[in-house]
Scaffold this motif. Sequence first.
Motif, mmCIF file in Angstrom:
data_model
loop_
_atom_site.group_PDB
_atom_site.id
_atom_site.type_symbol
_atom_site.label_atom_id
_atom_site.label_comp_id
_atom_site.label_asym_id
_atom_site.label_seq_id
_atom_site.Cartn_x
_atom_site.Cartn_y
_atom_site.Cartn_z
ATOM 1 N N HIS A 40 5.519 -52.088 24.132
ATOM 2 C CA HIS A 40 5.276 -50.869 24.956
ATOM 3 C C HIS A 40 3.589 -50.957 25.011
ATOM 4 N N LEU A 41 3.302 -50.554 26.414
ATOM 5 C CA LEU A 41 2.023 -50.628 26.593
ATOM 6 C C LEU A 41 1.214 -49.179 25.835
ATOM 7 N N SER A 42 1.961 -48.198 25.863
ATOM 8 C CA SER A 42 1.797 -46.795 25.270
ATOM 9 C C SER A 42 2.392 -46.786 23.863
ATOM 10 N N TYR A 88 -1.343 -45.539 31.895
ATOM 11 C CA TYR A 88 -0.980 -47.036 31.623
ATOM 12 C C TYR A 88 -2.360 -47.858 32.053
ATOM 13 N N ASN A 137 9.740 -49.530 36.989
ATOM 14 C CA ASN A 137 8.511 -48.945 37.427
ATOM 15 C C ASN A 137 7.216 -49.782 36.800
ATOM 16 N N ASN A 161 9.760 -55.402 27.674
ATOM 17 C CA ASN A 161 9.596 -53.898 27.771
ATOM 18 C C ASN A 161 10.311 -53.225 28.456
ATOM 19 N N ARG A 180 10.702 -39.903 24.077
ATOM 20 C CA ARG A 180 10.263 -41.225 23.936
ATOM 21 C C ARG A 180 9.966 -41.657 22.591
ATOM 22 N N LEU A 199 4.531 -50.792 39.152
ATOM 23 C CA LEU A 199 3.544 -49.759 39.704
ATOM 24 C C LEU A 199 2.177 -50.011 38.796
ATOM 25 N N ALA A 230 10.962 -50.333 29.420
ATOM 26 C CA ALA A 230 10.516 -49.240 30.156
ATOM 27 C C ALA A 230 11.265 -47.958 29.754
ATOM 28 N N ALA A 231 11.513 -47.101 30.842
ATOM 29 C CA ALA A 231 12.419 -45.866 30.517
ATOM 30 C C ALA A 231 13.876 -46.220 30.018
ATOM 31 N N HIS A 266 15.049 -45.648 26.291
ATOM 32 C CA HIS A 266 15.340 -44.525 25.454
ATOM 33 C C HIS A 266 16.594 -44.173 26.156
ATOM 34 N N ARG A 279 -0.383 -46.594 40.090
ATOM 35 C CA ARG A 279 -0.282 -45.202 39.817
ATOM 36 C C ARG A 279 -0.519 -45.055 38.479
#
Length: 161
Positions: free
Chosen positions: A99-101, A22, A10, A73, A110, A13, A75-76, A79, A17
Amino acid sequence: MRILALNGPNLNLLGRREPGIYGQVRLDDIMARVAKRGRELGVEVDHLQSNEEGVLVTKIGQALGRYDGLLLNPAAYTHTSVALRDALLACQLPAVEVHLSNTQAREEFRHTSLTAGACVGVVAGFGEMSYVLALEGLVDQLRRKGAASSLGKGAKKRSRR
Ligand code: CA2
């Protein structure tokens, strides 16, 4: 020196979105910035984004001998993925998780990373700058290790004389 940057599901995206979480920047823009910083450091950065866990696992498995280190990264998959963790451990290259966040400041699920323990470091929470900081940390570590191992070789040669 060559670095492979891998982005998980993702992240394609980004900028299209959920700009509230993000930001508005697109993945292509982030990777262009990383490639530019790489050129300044004398490093080539290749990039791949995939939504598929198996593609990422295969890319990590093929990286030894082609690259000096990895930026990742997940992402999901951060985890959830034992497969990515195992691939990182098996490939033996230094990897930095990005990670961005700030995942520690978000939902509890997370807070756990299965992949971070297979990496030499983690950078999170600085948006696109996380990638640049991760690249700088990785290159610095690779250069210091390279310098230490060539010093070690010199020392071995000298002690054989
Ligand atoms: O902060 C990060 O970089 C994350 O790796 C981003 C992942 C998230 O699952 C991790 O917990 C933290 C999510 C990437 C999906 O990005 C999107 C971008 C725009 C719209 C929807 C998802």
